[in-house]
Design a protein around this motif. Sequence first.
Motif, PDB file in Angstrom:
ATOM      1  N   GLU A 101     -47.186-103.346  -6.249  1.00 63.42           N
ATOM      2  CA  GLU A 101     -47.241-103.257  -4.700  1.00 63.42           C
ATOM      3  C   GLU A 101     -48.267-103.855  -4.088  1.00 63.42           C
ATOM      4  OE1 GLU A 101     -47.552 -98.875  -4.472  1.00 63.42           O
ATOM      5  OE2 GLU A 101     -45.435 -98.509  -5.219  1.00 63.42           O
TER       6      GLU A 101
ATOM      7  N   GLY B  24     -36.987 -95.595   5.981  1.00 64.44           N
ATOM      8  CA  GLY B  24     -38.281 -95.043   6.431  1.00 64.44           C
ATOM      9  C   GLY B  24     -38.263 -94.124   7.719  1.00 64.44           C
TER      10      GLY B  24
ATOM     11  N   HIS C  82     -47.510-106.563  -1.033  1.00 68.58           N
ATOM     12  CA  HIS C  82     -48.021-106.322   0.279  1.00 68.58           C
ATOM     13  C   HIS C  82     -48.769-107.569   0.852  1.00 68.58           C
ATOM     14  CE1 HIS C  82     -51.341-104.780   2.881  1.00 68.58           C
ATOM     15  NE2 HIS C  82     -50.753-103.981   3.093  1.00 68.58           N
TER      16      HIS C  82
ATOM     17  N   GLY D   8     -37.997-103.258  -4.166  1.00 66.79           N
ATOM     18  CA  GLY D   8     -38.785-102.418  -3.376  1.00 66.79           C
ATOM     19  C   GLY D   8     -38.598-102.489  -2.127  1.00 66.79           C
TER      20      GLY D   8
ATOM     21  N   GLU E  15     -42.705-101.169   4.560  1.00 73.55           N
ATOM     22  CA  GLU E  15     -42.468-100.394   5.873  1.00 73.55           C
ATOM     23  C   GLU E  15     -43.440-101.181   6.837  1.00 73.55           C
ATOM     24  OE1 GLU E  15     -41.977 -96.400   8.086  1.00 73.55           O
ATOM     25  OE2 GLU E  15     -42.291 -96.347   5.957  1.00 73.55           O
TER      26      GLU E  15
ATOM     27  N   PRO F  35     -40.106 -98.469  -6.551  1.00 75.99           N
ATOM     28  CA  PRO F  35     -39.576 -97.504  -7.577  1.00 75.99           C
ATOM     29  C   PRO F  35     -39.802 -97.781  -8.766  1.00 75.99           C
ATOM     30  CG  PRO F  35     -38.092 -97.888  -5.555  1.00 75.99           C
ATOM     31  CD  PRO F  35     -38.945 -98.983  -5.435  1.00 75.99           C
TER      32      PRO F  35
ATOM     33  N   GLU G   4     -46.297 -99.125   4.750  1.00 75.54           N
ATOM     34  CA  GLU G   4     -46.189 -98.881   3.269  1.00 75.54           C
ATOM     35  C   GLU G   4     -45.512 -99.819   2.486  1.00 75.54           C
ATOM     36  OE1 GLU G   4     -44.767 -94.899   0.907  1.00 75.54           O
ATOM     37  OE2 GLU G   4     -44.171 -94.850   2.891  1.00 75.54           O
TER      38      GLU G   4
ATOM     39  N   HIS H 109     -40.665-101.479 -13.137  1.00 79.88           N
ATOM     40  CA  HIS H 109     -39.807-101.388 -11.876  1.00 79.88           C
ATOM     41  C   HIS H 109     -38.533-101.887 -12.111  1.00 79.88           C
ATOM     42  CE1 HIS H 109     -40.069-105.599 -10.618  1.00 79.88           C
ATOM     43  NE2 HIS H 109     -41.516-105.646 -10.797  1.00 79.88           N
TER      44      HIS H 109
ATOM     45  N   THR I 149     -38.108-100.749   8.052  1.00 80.72           N
ATOM     46  CA  THR I 149     -38.414-100.520   6.823  1.00 80.72           C
ATOM     47  C   THR I 149     -37.358-101.731   6.082  1.00 80.72           C
ATOM     48  OG1 THR I 149     -38.833 -98.207   6.775  1.00 80.72           O
ATOM     49  CG2 THR I 149     -38.016 -99.211   4.742  1.00 80.72           C
TER      50      THR I 149
ATOM     51  N   ASN J 165     -43.470 -99.926  -1.120  1.00 77.77           N
ATOM     52  CA  ASN J 165     -43.180 -98.754  -2.369  1.00 77.77           C
ATOM     53  C   ASN J 165     -42.319 -99.656  -3.400  1.00 77.77           C
ATOM     54  OD1 ASN J 165     -42.326 -96.736  -3.976  1.00 77.77           O
ATOM     55  ND2 ASN J 165     -40.982 -95.773  -2.557  1.00 77.77           N
TER      56      ASN J 165
END
Length: 161
Positions: A31, A13, A35, A62, A65, A50, A46, A58, A19, A48
Amino acid sequence: MAATTLVAVGGKGTNPKTTLYVGGLEESVNEATLHAAFLPFGEIKEVNIPLDHATGTHRGFGFVEYEEKEDAAAAIDNMHNAELFGRVLKVNYAQPMKIKGGDKGWSHLPVWADTDRYIEELDAENELDEYEKEQRKQQAKEGAANAAADGAEQPAAPASS
């Protein structure tokens, strides 16, 4: 005694030490779930995960950050080898992405931007190869000279009739 985390250089990041890479995610983790799992350790900037473009799901990992590097270290200490939805997580500092730029942002540089370093490495390899060839030739000459000297010192075998 409190556990300590070594902070690695490099990362994905804006600040590499904030990160985290989170591997071993179960298919249903999204996500929001990630989180929520990492929020107890500090303010998250953040999250994320992918997606695999072919399947739309996915790929089992992940990135999280944090705002502060101390929070990221606490998350590693607490979440590495922890279980989330029946899967053991692997949590560590994210490494820079080589293709998309890493620390130096190479993605905007032309392909030939690394040419000088490549040519230097190639020259060094060629020089090393030449040196090794010379060494082998020298060893072969010394071996032949030693064999000839050994043959001259030995008495000739009697001729048989």
